[in-house]
Design a protein around this motif. Structure first.
Motif, mmCIF file in Angstrom:
data_model
loop_
_atom_site.group_PDB
_atom_site.id
_atom_site.type_symbol
_atom_site.label_atom_id
_atom_site.label_comp_id
_atom_site.label_asym_id
_atom_site.label_seq_id
_atom_site.Cartn_x
_atom_site.Cartn_y
_atom_site.Cartn_z
ATOM 1 N N ARG A 112 0.848 -1.195 0.000
ATOM 2 C CA ARG A 112 0.000 0.000 0.000
ATOM 3 C C ARG A 112 0.882 1.245 0.000
ATOM 4 O O ARG A 112 1.808 1.376 0.803
ATOM 5 N N ASP A 113 0.618 2.133 -0.945
ATOM 6 C CA ASP A 113 1.319 3.419 -0.955
ATOM 7 C C ASP A 113 0.299 4.546 -0.957
ATOM 8 O O ASP A 113 -0.862 4.333 -1.277
ATOM 9 N N GLN A 114 0.751 5.717 -0.571
ATOM 10 C CA GLN A 114 -0.106 6.908 -0.539
ATOM 11 C C GLN A 114 0.270 7.857 -1.670
ATOM 12 O O GLN A 114 0.243 9.073 -1.517
ATOM 13 N N GLY A 115 0.594 7.274 -2.819
ATOM 14 C CA GLY A 115 1.009 8.085 -3.955
ATOM 15 C C GLY A 115 -0.145 8.688 -4.709
ATOM 16 O O GLY A 115 -1.278 8.773 -4.215
ATOM 17 N N GLN A 116 0.126 9.067 -5.960
ATOM 18 C CA GLN A 116 -0.859 9.787 -6.744
ATOM 19 C C GLN A 116 -1.996 8.894 -7.228
ATOM 20 O O GLN A 116 -3.075 9.375 -7.558
ATOM 21 N N GLY A 117 -1.782 7.594 -7.262
ATOM 22 C CA GLY A 117 -2.843 6.686 -7.690
ATOM 23 C C GLY A 117 -3.201 6.871 -9.155
ATOM 24 O O GLY A 117 -2.617 7.685 -9.880
ATOM 25 N N PHE A 118 -4.187 6.101 -9.614
ATOM 26 C CA PHE A 118 -4.641 6.221 -10.988
ATOM 27 C C PHE A 118 -6.025 5.602 -11.117
ATOM 28 O O PHE A 118 -6.496 4.877 -10.232
ATOM 29 N N ASP A 119 -6.670 5.914 -12.205
ATOM 30 C CA ASP A 119 -7.995 5.369 -12.484
ATOM 31 C C ASP A 119 -7.825 4.051 -13.245
ATOM 32 O O ASP A 119 -7.335 4.036 -14.380
ATOM 33 N N ILE A 120 -8.214 2.949 -12.605
ATOM 34 C CA ILE A 120 -8.021 1.628 -13.211
ATOM 35 C C ILE A 120 -8.784 1.506 -14.516
ATOM 36 O O ILE A 120 -8.336 0.837 -15.466
ATOM 37 N N ASP A 168 -6.115 -2.121 -6.492
ATOM 38 C CA ASP A 168 -7.133 -1.114 -6.196
ATOM 39 C C ASP A 168 -6.442 0.239 -6.131
ATOM 40 O O ASP A 168 -5.468 0.427 -5.385
ATOM 41 N N SER A 169 -6.959 1.185 -6.900
ATOM 42 C CA SER A 169 -6.334 2.504 -6.929
ATOM 43 C C SER A 169 -7.344 3.554 -7.345
ATOM 44 O O SER A 169 -8.275 3.264 -8.121
ATOM 45 N N GLN A 170 -7.174 4.738 -6.808
ATOM 46 C CA GLN A 170 -7.975 5.891 -7.202
ATOM 47 C C GLN A 170 -7.061 7.097 -7.273
ATOM 48 O O GLN A 170 -6.115 7.218 -6.476
ATOM 49 N N PRO A 171 -7.303 7.993 -8.202
ATOM 50 C CA PRO A 171 -6.458 9.190 -8.307
ATOM 51 C C PRO A 171 -6.416 9.965 -7.000
ATOM 52 O O PRO A 171 -7.453 10.269 -6.389
ATOM 53 N N GLY A 172 -5.213 10.247 -6.533
ATOM 54 C CA GLY A 172 -5.023 11.023 -5.317
ATOM 55 C C GLY A 172 -5.149 10.225 -4.037
ATOM 56 O O GLY A 172 -4.942 10.765 -2.952
ATOM 57 N N ARG A 173 -5.464 8.949 -4.113
ATOM 58 C CA ARG A 173 -5.655 8.134 -2.906
ATOM 59 C C ARG A 173 -4.719 6.930 -2.843
ATOM 60 O O ARG A 173 -4.920 6.030 -2.047
ATOM 61 N N GLY A 174 -3.733 6.917 -3.680
ATOM 62 C CA GLY A 174 -2.747 5.858 -3.599
ATOM 63 C C GLY A 174 -3.203 4.566 -4.267
ATOM 64 O O GLY A 174 -4.253 4.501 -4.923
#
Length: 425
Positions: free
Chosen positions: A375-383, A410-416
Motif C-alpha cells: 500500500r502506498d499513498q502516492g498519486q494513484g490512478f484510475d483503473i 485497487d487505486s484511485q487518483p489522489g488516494r494511492g
C-alpha cells in the motif's frame, strides 16, 4: 528441446506399437535432453507397467462367471477339478494384482519372463482339468481354465506386440486339440469341436481388444505429452518475457531516467549506473543458472526484507509489517517464489509510477494461504482509464494465477494504490 515435428510420425508410432507392444524405458539421457520420442516412450512405458492389471482383473471376474455358467449347465458333475482351478486362478490373479500395484507396475525387464511363466501356468492348469474332468463334460470343463490363456494372450498383445499374440493364437489350435486328446475324446467329437471353436474365437476377440487398448493408451499418451510440452514451451516463453521485463527492461528504463545534477555530478552518476547494471546482471545470471527453485529454509518475511533492501537502492522506503504472521513453511517453494517475484514487481511499480518513495508491505496468513498487501499513498490512478500493463497483468496477476493464487490492484487518483497478492497453502 526438439519441436513436436521431430517425434515419430503417428502412423509409424502405431505400427511400432503393433509390432513391439509398449516400449521399454528409453535411455535416461535422451529423456533429460527433452527428446520428444524418448519422453513419449518413457511416459508410455510407465503407464504400460500397470497394463497387466487389466487382463488380471478380467481373469478374476471371468473365472467366476465361467464357473457359474459351468455349474448351472452341469450341476455337480466334474465340479471338483473345475472348482479347484477356479479357486486357484482367482487367488493367484488377485495376488498378482496386489504385487503389481505395490511394486509400481511390471517392469519391462521382467515382462517376457513373467509372460512365459504365466502361459506355462495356464497350460498346466488346462491339462490338469482336461485330464481329470469326466468325458461327458470335458470340453465344458476345459473352457474354465482356458480363461487363463485368454488373459495371457491379451497380455502378450499389449506387452510384446501383435505378432507375438498371433503366434500364440496359432499355437493355441494344436494346444486345444491336445487338451481334447488328454481327456480321452476324439478330435472329431462334436462337443469338443464346437467348444474348441468358441474358445479360439474368445482368444481372437481378446487380441483385438488388447491391441485396441494398447493403441488408445499409446496415442493418448503421445497426445498428452505433446500438449504438456507445448504448454511447457509457452510457460517458458512467459517466464523469459517476465525475466526480461522485471530485470533488463527495468534497468534500461532506470538508466534512461535523467536525474537532477547529472551534468555536474557525471562521475557519481556514472558510478551509480554501473552499480545498478552490475546488480541487475547478477540477478539475471541467477535466473539463467538457477531456473528451478531448489527450496529455501529462510523465513518468508526475510525473503520480503531482501526485496525491500533491493528496492532501497532506488530510494524506496519499505515498512514491512509481519507481526501477526507465523511462517510455518507449509506453502510450497514455487508459490513462495511466485509471491516474492510479484511483490518485487509491485514495489518497482511504486517506484516508477506512484510519485512517492514510501510503501507499507504487510504479510499475513489469510484463507489458508499467504497474503501480501503493498500500500502506498502516492498519486494513484484510475483503473478504468489505465488498463493494466505487462507488469501487472503478467508479472503479478498471471504469475500468481499459475500457482493457484490471485492478485488484485485497487487505486484511485489522489488516494494511492493497494496491491493484494495471495497464494494458497
Amino acid at each position: 528441446m526438439p519441436e513436436a515435428g521431430s517425434a515419430t510420425p503417428p502412423r509409424a508410432f502405431v505400427r511400432t506399437l503393433l509390432r513391439s507392444g509398449a516400449p521399454a524405458d528409453p535411455p535416461r539421457a535422451a529423456v533429460d535432453n527433452g527428446d520428444l520420442t524418448a519422453v513419449g516412450d518413457a511416459t508410455l512405458a510407465r503407464a504400460a507397467r500397470y497394463w497387466v492389471v487389466v487382463p488380471l482383473a478380467y481373469r478374476i471376474a471371468a473365472f467366476v462367471k465361467v464357473f457359474i455358467g459351468f455349474t448351472a449347465a452341469n450341476g455337480s458333475l466334474g465340479l471338483g477339478p473345475v472348482l479347484g482351478a477356479t479357486v486357484f486362478a482367482v487367488a493367484a490373479n488377485a495376488a498378482a494384482v496386489v504385487w503389481v500395484l505395490r511394486a509400481g507396475g511390471l517392469r519391462a525387464r521382467l515382462t517376457r519372463r513373467a509372460l512365459a511363466v504365466d502361459l506355462v501356468v495356464g497350460v498346466a492348469l488346462c491339462f490338469a482339468v482336461a485330464a481329470t474332468a469326466p468325458d461327458a463334460i470335458q470340453p465344458f470343463a476345459v473352457d474354465v481354465p482356458w480363461t487363463w490363456l485368454v488373459g495371457g494372450i491379451a497380455m502378450a498383445a499389449g506387452t510384446s506386440g501383435l505378432p507375438t499374440a498371433l503366434w500364440l493364437f496359432v499355437a493355441a489350435v494344436p494346444l486345444r486339440a491336445a487338451l481334447t486328446l488328454a481327456g480321452g475324446l476324439p478330435l472329431t467329437h462334436p462337443l469338443a469341436v464346437t467348444r474348441s471353436i468358441g474358445c479360439l474365437v474368445a482368444l481372437a476377440v481378446a487380441i483385438v481388444i488388447a491391441v485396441a487398448i494398447l493403441i488408445l493408451l499409446g496415442v493418448g499418451t503421445r497426445f498428452a505429452v505433446d500438449i504438456g510440452l507445448r504448454r511447457g514451451r509457452e510457460a517458458e516463453r512467459r517466464r523469459t518475457r517476465r525475466i526480461m521485463h522485471d530485470s533488463v527492461l527495468q534497468t534500461l528504463e532506470a538508466l534512461a531516467i535523467s536525474a537532477p545534477g547529472d551534468d555536474t555530478h557525471a562521475v557519481t552518476r556514472l558510478a551509480e549506473l554501473r552499480s545498478v547494471a552490475k546488480a541487475e546482471a547478477a540477478e539475471l545470471r541467477r535466473h539463467i543458472t538457477e531456473p528451478v527453485p531448489t527450496g529455501s529454509r529462510r523465513s518468508f518475511a526475510v525473503e520480503l526484507a531482501d526485496v525491500a533492501t533491493e528496492l532501497a537502492r532506488d530510494g524506496l522506503r519499505t515498512q514491512l509489517v509481519a507481526a501477526d504472521f507465523a511462517d510455518d513453511h507449509k506453502v510450497s517453494q514455487d508459490r513462495r517464489s511466485a509471491l516474492v517475484e510479484a511483490v518485487r514487481e509491485a514495489l518497482r511499480n511504486t517506484v516508477k509510477h506512484s510519485g512517492t518513495k514510501q510503501v507499507v508491505l504487510r504479510v499475513e496468513q489469510r484463507d489458508g494461504g499467504i497474503a501480501v498487501v503493498a500500500r502506498d499513498q502516492g498519486q494513484g490512478f484510475d483503473i478504468h482509464d489505465r488498463p493494466p500493463g505487462f507488469g501487472i497483468s503478467q508479472s503479478i496477476v498471471a504469475r500468481l494465477a499459475e500457482v493457484g493464487g490471485h492478485g488484485t490492484v485497487d487505486s484511485q487518483p489522489g488516494r494511492g494504490t493497494r496491491v493484494t497478492m495471495w497464494v494458497p497453502g
